[in-house]
Design a protein around this motif. Sequence first.
Motif, PDB file in Angstrom:
ATOM      1  N   TRP A 187       0.816  -1.205   0.000  1.00  0.00           N
ATOM      2  CA  TRP A 187       0.000   0.000   0.000  1.00  0.00           C
ATOM      3  C   TRP A 187       0.852   1.259   0.000  1.00  0.00           C
ATOM      4  O   TRP A 187       0.565   2.221  -0.692  1.00  0.00           O
ATOM      5  N   VAL A 191       3.852   0.357   4.854  1.00  0.00           N
ATOM      6  CA  VAL A 191       2.503  -0.197   5.048  1.00  0.00           C
ATOM      7  C   VAL A 191       2.312  -1.356   4.069  1.00  0.00           C
ATOM      8  O   VAL A 191       2.229  -1.141   2.858  1.00  0.00           O
ATOM      9  N   GLY A 193       0.554  -4.510   1.960  1.00  0.00           N
ATOM     10  CA  GLY A 193      -0.737  -4.693   1.319  1.00  0.00           C
ATOM     11  C   GLY A 193      -0.980  -6.150   0.984  1.00  0.00           C
ATOM     12  O   GLY A 193      -0.046  -6.901   0.693  1.00  0.00           O
ATOM     13  N   VAL A 258     -10.906   2.692   1.191  1.00  0.00           N
ATOM     14  CA  VAL A 258      -9.561   3.009   1.660  1.00  0.00           C
ATOM     15  C   VAL A 258      -9.271   4.465   1.322  1.00  0.00           C
ATOM     16  O   VAL A 258      -9.546   4.920   0.218  1.00  0.00           O
ATOM     17  N   TYR A 260      -7.474   7.314  -0.067  1.00  0.00           N
ATOM     18  CA  TYR A 260      -6.416   7.494  -1.055  1.00  0.00           C
ATOM     19  C   TYR A 260      -6.501   8.935  -1.550  1.00  0.00           C
ATOM     20  O   TYR A 260      -7.153   9.224  -2.557  1.00  0.00           O
ATOM     21  N   ARG A 373      -1.562 -12.140   7.488  1.00  0.00           N
ATOM     22  CA  ARG A 373      -1.674 -10.835   8.152  1.00  0.00           C
ATOM     23  C   ARG A 373      -0.789 -10.768   9.398  1.00  0.00           C
ATOM     24  O   ARG A 373      -0.188  -9.736   9.696  1.00  0.00           O
ATOM     25  N   THR A 383       2.550  -2.803  12.042  1.00  0.00           N
ATOM     26  CA  THR A 383       1.635  -2.159  11.094  1.00  0.00           C
ATOM     27  C   THR A 383       0.813  -3.213  10.372  1.00  0.00           C
ATOM     28  O   THR A 383       1.362  -4.148   9.772  1.00  0.00           O
ATOM     29  N   ASP A 384      -0.508  -3.080  10.433  1.00  0.00           N
ATOM     30  CA  ASP A 384      -1.401  -4.042   9.798  1.00  0.00           C
ATOM     31  C   ASP A 384      -1.393  -3.883   8.280  1.00  0.00           C
ATOM     32  O   ASP A 384      -1.241  -2.774   7.756  1.00  0.00           O
ATOM     33  N   VAL A 386      -3.038  -3.636   4.611  1.00  0.00           N
ATOM     34  CA  VAL A 386      -4.254  -3.073   4.033  1.00  0.00           C
ATOM     35  C   VAL A 386      -4.726  -3.998   2.917  1.00  0.00           C
ATOM     36  O   VAL A 386      -3.933  -4.399   2.055  1.00  0.00           O
ATOM     37  N   ASP A 387      -6.007  -4.369   2.936  1.00  0.00           N
ATOM     38  CA  ASP A 387      -6.583  -5.130   1.823  1.00  0.00           C
ATOM     39  C   ASP A 387      -6.782  -4.170   0.658  1.00  0.00           C
ATOM     40  O   ASP A 387      -7.508  -3.173   0.770  1.00  0.00           O
ATOM     41  N   ILE A 388      -6.122  -4.451  -0.458  1.00  0.00           N
ATOM     42  CA  ILE A 388      -6.158  -3.541  -1.592  1.00  0.00           C
ATOM     43  C   ILE A 388      -6.637  -4.254  -2.840  1.00  0.00           C
ATOM     44  O   ILE A 388      -6.559  -5.484  -2.963  1.00  0.00           O
TER      45      ILE A 388
END
Length: 453
Positions: A187, A191, A193, A258, A260, A373, A383-384, A386-388
């Motif tokens: 991401w 971060v 993704g 999300v 952006y 994850r 840091t998690d 992000v589903d993208i």
Amino acid sequence: MTTPIMTEAELRAAVQRELPGVRADLERLVRIPGIAFEGFDHTHVERSAEAVAELLRGCGLDVEIVRAGGQPAVIGRRAAPPGAPTVMLYAHHDVQPVGDRALWQSDPFEPVERDGRLYGRGAADDKAGIMAHIAALRAFGDRLPVGVVLFIEGEEEYGSESLERLLAAHRDTIASDVIVVADSTNWDIGVPGLTTSLRGLVNCFVEVRTLEQAVHSGMFGGPVPDALTTLVRLLATLHDDAGNVAVDGLTQGVGATVDYPEERFRAEAGVLEGVQLIGTGRITDRIWTKPALAVLGIDSPATGEAPNALVPTAKAKLSVRLAPGDDPTKAYAALREHLHRHAPWGAQVEVSFEHDGAPCVIDSTGPMFDAARSAFRAAWDGTDAVDIGLGGSIPFIATLREMFPQAAILVTGVEDPHARAHGPNESLHLGEFARVCLAEALLLAKVAEVGRG
């Protein structure tokens, strides 16, 4: 007796130990201009496949170079310990053409580091994907807790024309419980993704004819339409005034919510000051779940060679990115019908198909996705992921889902928004690459833990 799975601390130390050698081998791969497109020297693709095979053998895998009428792919396999799952690790070793070399700040096939990034064609897409797999295997050494199958393709950038035949021919060899496709992006820097949807693709050519041959532009210009002007008018019908794709029958969806910001998107895309973005809806809708249509090239006289004559024929290459849920065959039919219906001034229009690929949506729930994850969170220091969505296309993922419906498919990657894959000055963020290598090693350990129940 079952061998204990390496701890996170052990894997962190092992990956750190292996990174210098991994980078050196990545640079060796980048120096091989393995371009699968027509018109290029394909002996370099063969060299690339041999280099990858050597790397896999160095990890203790049984290796073969395979082909099914196209460019060589490499398959490496190491059997699973008793009761452990098998993980397929995918990447590709071919690269895009470099385009205009004058736009590169350094030789595209001589890797160079600048400001923490490694520059070179394929440094990110996707030779770093290969080396992330290698890094994880080297970190484990003889203590690999899962079985692995590495499938390293040799013509992904050219459309994967022979891939389905390869997958079918080697189905039993590559059968896996988990599939990791390392050909996407993260991401942002810092971060991670996890890609959960991908657009499909239809590429085609449209050719316009208005004259039997070129004629004097002064004697006949006015009443006679030249083909290039006619083609331009036809291409202009493909978008509405706001820039949305205006081809009836294409699927449109809604993307993830999300955040952006437009400013970030413009900067990452390199949009020039004053140039407006096209289309409507959220940025994520426009790049993940709505169709996009681009003119990739036009065949017509070059400006420096053009005589004062009306052009009789002109040809363009079109690329349509399809929203998840669309069907490439129906989309191509809709585009072809649009082009014929909107032909200006009765011009003759011929549309010819090049290639396509199906979009897909991945159900990202279940224990293997939880494992991914968790691995990402650890590698990125809390840091998690992000589903993208992915605006690009990896068509064979749909094929893998059909062939191995029970397998969890994890679409990961080494790129970041500044990688400039497919463009001049492609690069890899070395700090992020280190995190990707660690994440994959941790993922394999966590998959093993899930497999042991």
